[in-house]
Design a protein around this motif. Structure first.
Motif, PDB file in Angstrom:
ATOM      1  N   ARG A 237      33.081  38.962  60.244  1.00  0.00           N
ATOM      2  CA  ARG A 237      31.991  39.935  60.391  1.00  0.00           C
ATOM      3  C   ARG A 237      32.019  40.894  59.215  1.00  0.00           C
ATOM      4  N   GLN A 238      30.852  41.156  58.677  1.00  0.00           N
ATOM      5  CA  GLN A 238      30.782  42.028  57.513  1.00  0.00           C
ATOM      6  C   GLN A 238      30.899  43.486  57.944  1.00  0.00           C
ATOM      7  N   GLY A 239      31.868  44.157  57.359  1.00  0.00           N
ATOM      8  CA  GLY A 239      32.004  45.583  57.609  1.00  0.00           C
ATOM      9  C   GLY A 239      31.295  46.354  56.514  1.00  0.00           C
ATOM     10  N   ARG A 240      31.763  47.520  56.252  1.00  0.00           N
ATOM     11  CA  ARG A 240      31.168  48.316  55.185  1.00  0.00           C
ATOM     12  C   ARG A 240      31.496  47.691  53.835  1.00  0.00           C
ATOM     13  N   SER A 241      30.496  47.640  52.976  1.00  0.00           N
ATOM     14  CA  SER A 241      30.741  47.086  51.644  1.00  0.00           C
ATOM     15  C   SER A 241      31.604  48.056  50.849  1.00  0.00           C
ATOM     16  N   PHE A 242      32.361  47.526  49.917  1.00  0.00           N
ATOM     17  CA  PHE A 242      33.222  48.379  49.106  1.00  0.00           C
ATOM     18  C   PHE A 242      32.974  48.056  47.639  1.00  0.00           C
ATOM     19  N   LYS A 243      33.128  49.064  46.793  1.00  0.00           N
ATOM     20  CA  LYS A 243      32.842  48.900  45.376  1.00  0.00           C
ATOM     21  C   LYS A 243      34.114  48.532  44.615  1.00  0.00           C
ATOM     22  N   GLU A 244      33.909  47.727  43.574  1.00  0.00           N
ATOM     23  CA  GLU A 244      35.013  47.343  42.702  1.00  0.00           C
ATOM     24  C   GLU A 244      34.582  47.615  41.265  1.00  0.00           C
ATOM     25  N   PRO A 245      34.604  48.867  40.849  1.00  0.00           N
ATOM     26  CA  PRO A 245      34.093  49.214  39.515  1.00  0.00           C
ATOM     27  C   PRO A 245      34.914  48.572  38.408  1.00  0.00           C
ATOM     28  N   GLY A 246      34.200  48.119  37.376  1.00  0.00           N
ATOM     29  CA  GLY A 246      34.864  47.587  36.194  1.00  0.00           C
ATOM     30  C   GLY A 246      35.499  46.230  36.373  1.00  0.00           C
ATOM     31  N   VAL A 247      35.117  45.498  37.410  1.00  0.00           N
ATOM     32  CA  VAL A 247      35.729  44.199  37.674  1.00  0.00           C
ATOM     33  C   VAL A 247      34.652  43.115  37.656  1.00  0.00           C
ATOM     34  N   ASP A 248      34.906  42.039  36.898  1.00  0.00           N
ATOM     35  CA  ASP A 248      34.035  40.864  36.965  1.00  0.00           C
ATOM     36  C   ASP A 248      34.471  40.080  38.202  1.00  0.00           C
ATOM     37  N   ARG A 249      33.783  40.332  39.299  1.00  0.00           N
ATOM     38  CA  ARG A 249      34.240  39.794  40.581  1.00  0.00           C
ATOM     39  C   ARG A 249      34.239  38.268  40.604  1.00  0.00           C
ATOM     40  N   SER A 250      33.209  37.661  40.055  1.00  0.00           N
ATOM     41  CA  SER A 250      33.131  36.196  40.064  1.00  0.00           C
ATOM     42  C   SER A 250      34.284  35.577  39.282  1.00  0.00           C
ATOM     43  N   ALA A 251      34.566  36.145  38.097  1.00  0.00           N
ATOM     44  CA  ALA A 251      35.649  35.605  37.267  1.00  0.00           C
ATOM     45  C   ALA A 251      36.997  35.766  37.956  1.00  0.00           C
ATOM     46  N   ARG A 252      37.197  36.922  38.592  1.00  0.00           N
ATOM     47  CA  ARG A 252      38.466  37.142  39.278  1.00  0.00           C
ATOM     48  C   ARG A 252      38.634  36.184  40.459  1.00  0.00           C
ATOM     49  N   ASP A 253      37.576  35.992  41.237  1.00  0.00           N
ATOM     50  CA  ASP A 253      37.644  35.084  42.385  1.00  0.00           C
ATOM     51  C   ASP A 253      37.887  33.648  41.920  1.00  0.00           C
ATOM     52  N   PHE A 254      37.198  33.269  40.851  1.00  0.00           N
ATOM     53  CA  PHE A 254      37.376  31.929  40.285  1.00  0.00           C
ATOM     54  C   PHE A 254      38.819  31.735  39.815  1.00  0.00           C
ATOM     55  N   ALA A 255      39.370  32.737  39.126  1.00  0.00           N
ATOM     56  CA  ALA A 255      40.730  32.625  38.593  1.00  0.00           C
ATOM     57  C   ALA A 255      41.747  32.465  39.720  1.00  0.00           C
ATOM     58  N   TYR A 256      41.565  33.216  40.797  1.00  0.00           N
ATOM     59  CA  TYR A 256      42.502  33.099  41.920  1.00  0.00           C
ATOM     60  C   TYR A 256      42.423  31.707  42.548  1.00  0.00           C
ATOM     61  N   ALA A 257      41.202  31.217  42.770  1.00  0.00           N
ATOM     62  CA  ALA A 257      41.038  29.887  43.367  1.00  0.00           C
ATOM     63  C   ALA A 257      41.650  28.813  42.471  1.00  0.00           C
ATOM     64  N   ALA A 258      41.431  28.923  41.165  1.00  0.00           N
ATOM     65  CA  ALA A 258      41.982  27.939  40.230  1.00  0.00           C
ATOM     66  C   ALA A 258      43.508  27.972  40.229  1.00  0.00           C
ATOM     67  N   LEU A 259      44.083  29.172  40.330  1.00  0.00           N
ATOM     68  CA  LEU A 259      45.541  29.300  40.350  1.00  0.00           C
ATOM     69  C   LEU A 259      46.135  28.596  41.570  1.00  0.00           C
ATOM     70  N   VAL A 260      45.545  28.817  42.737  1.00  0.00           N
ATOM     71  CA  VAL A 260      46.059  28.190  43.961  1.00  0.00           C
ATOM     72  C   VAL A 260      45.929  26.668  43.878  1.00  0.00           C
ATOM     73  N   ILE A 261      44.786  26.187  43.397  1.00  0.00           N
ATOM     74  CA  ILE A 261      44.562  24.742  43.310  1.00  0.00           C
ATOM     75  C   ILE A 261      45.520  24.108  42.302  1.00  0.00           C
ATOM     76  N   GLU A 262      45.728  24.773  41.173  1.00  0.00           N
ATOM     77  CA  GLU A 262      46.667  24.261  40.162  1.00  0.00           C
ATOM     78  C   GLU A 262      48.070  24.135  40.749  1.00  0.00           C
ATOM     79  N   ARG A 263      48.499  25.141  41.483  1.00  0.00           N
ATOM     80  CA  ARG A 263      49.830  25.093  42.095  1.00  0.00           C
ATOM     81  C   ARG A 263      49.929  23.978  43.134  1.00  0.00           C
TER      82      ARG A 263
END
Length: 301
Positions: free
Chosen positions: A221-247
């Motif tokens: 369930r979606q709660g209150r949205s939160f801000k992530e200033p100065g972060v490329d959210r898509s790139a960060r999410d992609f990098a985390y997913a790639a790291l887990v898959i690589e491992r």
């Protein structure tokens, strides 16, 4: 040497040649043009290795040569050249092996079997071939350490000279042969495992979404949205997913469904973009990372 002894030696030699010739001939008729042959001394020492044309490998002179090496304590291993040929090693139940149409099954020692499968088409690259080998090994309960596209198997007709079998070294024997058998490319691993080569095109996204639905992973369930200033959210999410898959691929050779679930949970926990856009975004992020890692590994081979 008495006549009886001479006859027994002749009969034994003929049995070796007939069985070994059948092993090479069946795989040659299934499409092998060359064999990688290796003779490994049980006691250690110099290893003989060669790339031999199929016609020569099944010839009497070459089989005599291999028999001498085997008599002197060498293991005789070989494999057809090319990624179309899949070895499954160390399986006890022959009926399991027969389900997927092997070209040949060899009993390498009492109760232990190796099977060779000839695929309907050649895998695109080594990583693709490795994924198929892993799929067969996991599905049939084979040795994962042998699930490599260049692993050699024991040649039928020769003795298994491992020390634990002394002094009565068993002779590897053929228990099934079908030169015309064609095996599947897409052997499905048991539930909870995915092979490392992703589906083509947009099917990869559908595959991830189907996994979410099949496992009953409902979007939080979606709660209150939160801000992530100065972060490329898509790139960060992609990098985390790639790291887990690589491992996952490094450790297991496959991607476990629980790893996909872990990525999904982490994105919903830490990524405002995942919370805002839901499973479509999460599935596409995982799919893109999976495709990227598989491509990178293929280029590295």
């Amino acid at each position: 040497m008495t006549l009886v002894r001479a006859f027994c030696v002749f009969k034994e030699a003929k049995a070796v040649f007939d069985t070994a010739r059948t092993w090479f001939t069946v795989l040659a008729r299934a499409g092998a043009e060359y064999f990688i042959v290796r003779a490994v001394p049980e006691a250690g020492g110099k290893v003989y290795s060669a790339r031999i044309p199929a016609e020569k490998a099944a010839g009497e002179a070459y089989l005599h040569f291999l028999k001498r090496l085997n008599r002197d304590g060498h293991h005789i291993y070989a494999r057809p050249e090319g990624y179309r040929f899949v070895l499954v090693d160390d399986v006890r139940n022959v009926e399991d092996l027969l389900q997927y149409r092997p070209s040949i099954i060899v009993e390498t020692s009492p109760g232990n079997h190796q099977a060779w499968y000839v695929l309907s088409e050649t895998p695109r690259h080594r990583e693709h071939a490795r994924a198929i080998c892993r799929g067969y090994a996991v599905t049939l309960g084979g040795d994962p350490g042998s699930a490599e596209p260049d692993h050699l198997g024991r040649v039928a007709g020769f003795r298994n000279v491992k020390r634990r079998h002394a002094p009565e070294f068993p002779v590897a024997r053929i228990v099934h042969a079908d030169a015309g058998a064609v095996a599947r490319m897409d052997v499905p691993p048991p539930g909870g495992m995915w092979i490392s080569t992703p589906p083509a095109g947009d099917r990869i996204v559908r595959a991830v979404r189907d996994l979410f639905r099949r496992r009953g992973w409902n979007a939080p369930r979606q709660g209150r949205s939160f801000k992530e200033p100065g972060v490329d959210r898509s790139a960060r999410d992609f990098a985390y997913a790639a790291l887990v898959i690589e491992r996952e691929l490094e450790r297991h050779g496959m991607i476990r469904e629980q790893a996909i679930g872990r990525i999904r949970a982490r994105l919903y926990e830490r990524s405002s973009k995942a919370v805002q856009r839901g499973d479509e975004y999460v599935a596409r992020t995982i799919a893109a990372a999976w495709r990227f890692v598989a491509g990178k590994r293929a280029r590295r081979i």
